[in-house]
Scaffold this active site. Structure first.
Site, PDB file in Angstrom:
ATOM      1  N   GLU A  71      22.134   5.488 138.218  1.00  0.00           N
ATOM      2  CA  GLU A  71      22.516   5.972 136.807  1.00  0.00           C
ATOM      3  C   GLU A  71      21.800   5.290 135.613  1.00  0.00           C
ATOM      4  O   GLU A  71      21.644   5.780 134.472  1.00  0.00           O
ATOM      5  CB  GLU A  71      24.376   5.440 136.866  1.00  0.00           C
ATOM      6  CG  GLU A  71      25.104   5.922 137.653  1.00  0.00           C
ATOM      7  CD  GLU A  71      26.356   5.240 137.958  1.00  0.00           C
ATOM      8  OE1 GLU A  71      27.095   5.053 136.775  1.00  0.00           O
ATOM      9  OE2 GLU A  71      26.704   5.105 138.942  1.00  0.00           O
ATOM     10  N   GLN A  82       1.653   0.413 112.455  1.00  0.00           N
ATOM     11  CA  GLN A  82       2.036  -0.871 113.110  1.00  0.00           C
ATOM     12  C   GLN A  82       3.154  -0.474 114.189  1.00  0.00           C
ATOM     13  O   GLN A  82       3.424  -1.263 115.090  1.00  0.00           O
ATOM     14  CB  GLN A  82       2.001  -1.977 112.139  1.00  0.00           C
ATOM     15  CG  GLN A  82       2.379  -3.257 112.898  1.00  0.00           C
ATOM     16  CD  GLN A  82       2.355  -4.611 111.749  1.00  0.00           C
ATOM     17  OE1 GLN A  82       1.215  -4.709 111.338  1.00  0.00           O
ATOM     18  NE2 GLN A  82       3.534  -4.782 111.422  1.00  0.00           N
ATOM     19  N   HIS A 111      22.334  26.153 141.244  1.00  0.00           N
ATOM     20  CA  HIS A 111      23.616  26.055 140.411  1.00  0.00           C
ATOM     21  C   HIS A 111      24.359  24.879 141.093  1.00  0.00           C
ATOM     22  O   HIS A 111      25.656  25.271 140.902  1.00  0.00           O
ATOM     23  CB  HIS A 111      24.327  27.279 140.388  1.00  0.00           C
ATOM     24  CG  HIS A 111      23.399  28.606 140.026  1.00  0.00           C
ATOM     25  ND1 HIS A 111      23.185  28.884 138.639  1.00  0.00           N
ATOM     26  CD2 HIS A 111      22.486  29.246 140.694  1.00  0.00           C
ATOM     27  CE1 HIS A 111      22.069  29.919 138.617  1.00  0.00           C
ATOM     28  NE2 HIS A 111      21.708  30.136 139.869  1.00  0.00           N
ATOM     29  N   LYS A 163      35.291   0.334 145.442  1.00  0.00           N
ATOM     30  CA  LYS A 163      34.005   0.893 144.932  1.00  0.00           C
ATOM     31  C   LYS A 163      32.911   0.197 145.251  1.00  0.00           C
ATOM     32  O   LYS A 163      32.592  -0.909 145.301  1.00  0.00           O
ATOM     33  CB  LYS A 163      34.125   1.007 143.394  1.00  0.00           C
ATOM     34  CG  LYS A 163      35.402   1.801 142.649  1.00  0.00           C
ATOM     35  CD  LYS A 163      35.216   3.418 143.102  1.00  0.00           C
ATOM     36  CE  LYS A 163      34.361   4.070 142.107  1.00  0.00           C
ATOM     37  NZ  LYS A 163      34.305   3.778 140.696  1.00  0.00           N
ATOM     38  N   SER A 217      33.462  -2.599 141.322  1.00  0.00           N
ATOM     39  CA  SER A 217      34.071  -2.572 140.374  1.00  0.00           C
ATOM     40  C   SER A 217      34.788  -3.837 140.207  1.00  0.00           C
ATOM     41  O   SER A 217      35.287  -4.451 141.295  1.00  0.00           O
ATOM     42  CB  SER A 217      34.929  -1.326 140.492  1.00  0.00           C
ATOM     43  OG  SER A 217      36.175  -1.483 139.657  1.00  0.00           O
TER      44      SER A 217
HETATM   45  N1  ARG Z   1      -1.148  -5.077 112.910  1.00  0.00           N
HETATM   46  C1  ARG Z   1      -1.960  -3.878 112.327  1.00  0.00           C
HETATM   47  C2  ARG Z   1      -1.348  -2.866 113.282  1.00  0.00           C
HETATM   48  O1  ARG Z   1      -1.013  -2.851 114.440  1.00  0.00           O
HETATM   49  C3  ARG Z   1      -3.325  -3.831 112.485  1.00  0.00           C
HETATM   50  C4  ARG Z   1      -4.200  -3.203 111.610  1.00  0.00           C
HETATM   51  C5  ARG Z   1      -3.999  -3.730 110.162  1.00  0.00           C
HETATM   52  N2  ARG Z   1      -4.882  -2.749 109.510  1.00  0.00           N
HETATM   53  C6  ARG Z   1      -4.729  -2.733 107.929  1.00  0.00           C
HETATM   54  N3  ARG Z   1      -5.527  -1.931 107.239  1.00  0.00           N
HETATM   55  N4  ARG Z   1      -3.571  -3.386 107.531  1.00  0.00           N
HETATM   56  O2  ARG Z   1      -1.363  -1.681 112.712  1.00  0.00           O
END
Ligand code: ARG
Length: 468
Positions: free
Chosen positions: A300, A332, A160, A293, A287
């Site tokens: 941090e 993606q 605490h 400081k 600072s």
């Molecule tokens: N650049 C795509 C990704 O990172 C690769 C896979 C793409 N596949 C597809 N069916 N368009 O997800």
């Protein structure tokens, strides 16, 4: 083959190229180009399998292989030209290979970018985990060195954020080493989970061609301890699964939370109020306004970066939530958060090591704080227990003594004998012996306690693990 009016890879069905805005919006090469070494490795493994099953002649394979080997070198150069219109790392590299040899047209046989990217990322995670473990070892070693240097230096331990019981700097710092040790192990488990080969899953349903998935897995090092190949058992799961992404991100979260809590300890210890630790000038900042400081900014920032690493996990979870099987383009977006967690955590670990290796403890301040006799109030209750008093009553008696010492403004060990005995007759003559820190530590010589040999043993354990 290259048709300037059409998209190179799937142009057959299309009469128009993607709009420039769509190209900019849809590209991933700006961030997935860091997968290039894994992508090339994966392509080499795939090509050798195609040759093995007769889908490439030996001559064709060697042509592809030498092209890939050249590319492995070429992509290291900053001037390698990554083309946005080729969308991602996979299509960029395939195109670059095609420019070297027409045979590269055969490379994508029985493969989809779906199983390709899943493979690339598994190779990435195996590497990333190994690197993270090495970085962790460096940080653990730095903390261990400090723990050894100040192994017997007493400080108050806190609950605490109130002074609780005496510990030593060794005991406290080893607590952080233990936590990082678990992270070290966690990354090895993540790496084991990454060690399964998705190639051969194709888009979702494999291929009608006679692919030899075990051969590919072996070629790429996806093997168990006996050298037997490890392959994904379901093509749909193989291309949709992002569990290792989550596990890796979570391992980064856990480790960064550990660093953040360590950082908070250091920030408190560094404050004038505590004054336990001196941080090196090289990892602190001044600072712009207040000349006196010296701020613990690096710690941090470690707390701050932890928020970002936690956010990366959240990001992935939200991306995955509600996605139907299998691959959806949303996926993606799975890469930037894991790359970021890897980069940020690696830096945090290195910064902790850098700043702590230049830090020293202020022995006088630590001893002064640890000399607070109230830290040993619990030991006094234990002393009564040894004399046959039930712990609850002992706790109550000592509570009364503490209240009396506060009321009279006299330190606990200096209370008058008559008054003390009046509250608790079982105290006897020798109760003041309890207020000796060395005794307190000597009496804590069981596993997990801050007794001197316990600390020594645990330091030896970690030195052994870390090979120092
Ligand atoms: N650049 C795509 C990704 O990172 C690769 C896979 C793409 N596949 C597809 N069916 N368009 O997800």
């Amino acid at each position: 083959m290259a048709n300037d009016d059409k998209q190179v890879t799937w142009g057959g069905r299309f009469s128009d190229r993607p709009d420039l805005l769509m190209q900019i919006f849809g590209e991933s090469v700006s961030f997935d180009k860091r997968l290039a070494p894994y992508d090339l490795k994966g392509s080499l493994g795939h090509a050798s399998m195609l040759a093995h099953v007769g889908l490439l002649t030996e001559a064709e394979f060697f042509e592809i292989k030498s092209g890939i080997e050249e590319l492995i070198e070429e992509i290291k150069a900053p001037e390698f030209s990554w083309k946005l219109e080729l969308e991602d790392v996979h299509m960029n590299l395939e195109q670059a290979l095609l420019e070297k040899t027409e045979v590269a047209e055969k490379l994508h046989t029985g493969r989809s970018r779906n199983d390709q990217v899943a493979t690339d990322m598994r190779l990435f995670f195996k590497d990333a985990c190994a690197q993270m473990r090495m970085t962790l070892e460096g940080t653990m070693l730095t903390i261990l060195t400090l723990a050894k240097r100040y192994s017997g230096l007493p400080i108050p331990g806190y609950t605490h954020l109130q002074r609780a019981q005496p510990v030593t700097v060794g005991h406290h710092l080893l607590a952080h080493v233990e936590a990082l040790g678990r992270d070290h192990e966690r990354f090895s488990r993540v790496s084991e989970h990454a060690n399964v080969c998705p190639l051969g899953s194709g888009a979702i349903a494999g291929s009608t061609l006679p692919l030899d998935r075990e051969f590919t897995a072996k070629a790429l090092g996806f093997v168990d301890e006996n050298g037997d190949p490890l392959i994904t058992p379901n093509g749909m799961d193989a291309v949709a699964d992002r569990d290792v992404f989550l596990e890796f991100s979570m391992a980064c979260v856990t480790c960064s939370l550990h660093l953040s809590r360590l950082a908070e300890d250091v920030i408190l210890w560094n404050s004038t109020e505590f004054g336990f630790i001196n941080l090196p000038d090289s990892f602190t900042t001044g600072s712009s306004l207040m000349p006196q400081k010296k701020n613990p900014d690096c710690f941090e920032l470690i707390r701050g970066k932890t928020g970002r690493i936690v956010g990366n996990l959240q990001n992935l979870c939200v991306t995955l939530k509600g996605l139907p099987l299998t691959y959806n383009r949303d996926l993606q977006e799975d890469k930037p958060p894991v790359f970021d967690s890897f980069d940020q955590l690696t830096t945090c670990l290195t910064v902790v090591a850098g700043s702590l290796s230049g830090s020293s403890f202020n022995e006088e301040k630590c001893r002064e704080a640890a000399s607070d006799p109230l830290l040993l109030a619990t030991d006094l209750a234990d002393y009564l227990v040894e004399k046959g008093v039930a712990f609850r009553s002992a706790h109550h008696f000592i509570g009364e003594l503490v209240a009396l010492s506060e009321k009279q403004n006299i330190p606990l060990p200096e209370l008058g004998q008559t008054e003390a005995i009046e509250i608790c007759p079982a105290l006897g003559e020798s109760w003041r012996d309890v207020f000796d820190l060395d005794r307190a530590f000597r009496m804590r010589e069981r596993p997990g306690m801050p007794g001197p040999s316990q600390i020594k043993n645990r330091i030896a354990h970690w030195e052994n693990v870390l090979g120092s």
